[in-house]
Scaffold this active site. Structure first.
Site, PDB file in Angstrom:
ATOM      1  N   GLY A   7       0.928  -1.152   0.111  1.00 32.55           N
ATOM      2  CA  GLY A   7       0.001  -0.083   0.038  1.00 32.55           C
ATOM      3  C   GLY A   7       0.985   1.207   0.067  1.00 32.55           C
ATOM      4  N   ARG A  88     -14.449   2.122  11.790  1.00 33.88           N
ATOM      5  CA  ARG A  88     -13.290   1.246  11.418  1.00 33.88           C
ATOM      6  C   ARG A  88     -13.868  -0.207  10.900  1.00 33.88           C
ATOM      7  NH1 ARG A  88     -10.485   3.873  15.528  1.00 33.88           N
ATOM      8  NH2 ARG A  88      -8.531   4.763  14.908  1.00 33.88           N
ATOM      9  N   ASP A 148      -2.181   4.433  19.249  1.00 36.80           N
ATOM     10  CA  ASP A 148      -3.132   5.069  20.273  1.00 36.80           C
ATOM     11  C   ASP A 148      -2.421   5.458  21.581  1.00 36.80           C
ATOM     12  OD1 ASP A 148      -5.175   4.178  18.633  1.00 36.80           O
ATOM     13  OD2 ASP A 148      -5.307   2.334  19.581  1.00 36.80           O
ATOM     14  N   ARG A 151      -1.216   8.798  20.741  1.00 41.21           N
ATOM     15  CA  ARG A 151      -2.226   9.834  20.607  1.00 41.21           C
ATOM     16  C   ARG A 151      -2.524  10.225  22.277  1.00 41.21           C
ATOM     17  NH1 ARG A 151      -5.466   7.397  15.758  1.00 41.21           N
ATOM     18  NH2 ARG A 151      -4.317   8.664  14.242  1.00 41.21           N
ATOM     19  N   HIS A 175      -8.535  -1.422  18.933  1.00 39.90           N
ATOM     20  CA  HIS A 175      -8.168  -0.292  18.308  1.00 39.90           C
ATOM     21  C   HIS A 175      -9.714   0.338  17.685  1.00 39.90           C
ATOM     22  CE1 HIS A 175      -5.861   2.627  16.090  1.00 39.90           C
ATOM     23  NE2 HIS A 175      -6.271   1.954  14.860  1.00 39.90           N
TER      24      HIS A 175
END
Length: 308
Positions: A7, A88, A148, A151, A175
């Site tokens: 990706g 998600r 996470d 953050r 998550h």
């Protein structure tokens, strides 16, 4: 040390950039299905090498997995990104097919690879890789907890008006916006519990802002974030490449740990050259145990939509 990133979008390119800039890998291979896209990203990144002082070779390929052969670590970022208002979990139908196909191609060309899963819904995609790859469980790692936790520390430092280097904290469980479990009880500023500096209102704000951290950015950007996810991946890859034995919260297949089995959830683990060296069992409060179990139930519900 050869690393493959599948990706070449914003997240994948950021992964490649941060890994290359840390100069521990000999080669990073970017893979994408869009004709010429990975090749173009790789060329653009290589033109920063003399400016940023790295010698890592970055190459790109359009869906030719033979060029990923003998990768030590592979990062799966492929799939559609989250759009504003999308959870998600809503991504599962499309991304499950993509991740399953990518995993098969990676393992075929690099049977000893360690896979780091970034694609969302991340805990469920990590579970899918476990169920379809045939790899030992220590070689499949979901990235979510590392991001996470970063953050969480950002929000803690903001509330404390402190430099980020003063702050330590960890997020476990799922998550997802509702399933994250910031461990406020263990968060510290230079070893001092943050509860000595912040009141209950500030605590609640830090926890909530952490849990919706991804959604907040998606609303602002119109798509998923990429800088912090890329940096989180680079920390995990470096821990493997350099056998650092770092303790990083990440989504792992549990076999009785934290009272859960046959599920991927975020827990602290020692990460080294073999991937997951050890799952670290930490003492949770009764409230934290209950929230962890609640997150597990929600992830199981999403996992139930998988078709292997």
């Amino acid at each position: 040390m050869k690393v493959t990133v599948v990706g070449a979008g914003a997240v994948g390119a950021s992964c490649a950039e941060y890994i290359a800039m840390k100069n521990f890998a000999s080669e990073v291979v970017l893979v994408d299905i869009k004709e010429g896209f990975a090749e173009g990203k790789a060329m653009d990144l290589m033109q920063t090498a003399s400016l940023n002082g790295f010698d890592t070779k970055i190459t790109g390929t359009t869906a030719d997995y033979s060029k990923t052969a003998d990768s030590h670590v592979a990062v799966i970022t492929s799939g559609i990104p989250r759009k504003p208002g999308m959870t998600r979990e809503e991504l599962i139908g499309i991304n499950a097919g993509i991740v399953k196909d990518v995993t098969a191609n990676l393992v075929k060309n690099s049977p000893n690879v360690i896979i780091i899963v970034v694609s969302n819904p991340m805990d469920t995609m990590a579970y899918l890789v476990h169920k379809t790859s045939g790899l030992p469980k220590e070689r499949i790692i979901g990235m979510g907890g590392a991001l996470d936790s970063a953050r969480f520390k950002y929000r803690l430092a903001e509330a404390l008006a402190a430099p980020i280097s003063d702050v330590d904290g960890m997020v476990i469980a799922a998550h997802s916006d509702t399933g994250m479990l910031p461990l406020y009880s263990k968060a510290t500023r230079n070893g001092v519990p943050v509860s000595e500096f912040l009141n209950d209102e500030q605590k609640a704000s830090v926890i909530e802002e952490t849990k919706v951290g991804g959604a907040t950015l998606t609303k602002l950007l119109g798509t998923s974030a990429w800088y912090a996810p890329g940096a989180a991946v680079s920390v995990m890859v470096q821990a493997i490449a350099c056998d650092q034995k770092k303790m990083i919260p990440c989504s792992l297949m549990l076999d009785g740990e934290y009272g859960e089995s046959d599920i991927c959830l975020g827990v602290p683990a020692i990460i080294g050259k073999n991937g997951v060296e050890k799952i670290v069992n930490i003492t949770l409060t009764e409230e934290e145990k209950a929230k962890f179990a609640e997150a597990a139930k929600a992830v199981r519900d999403v996992n139930g939509d998988l078709k292997f």
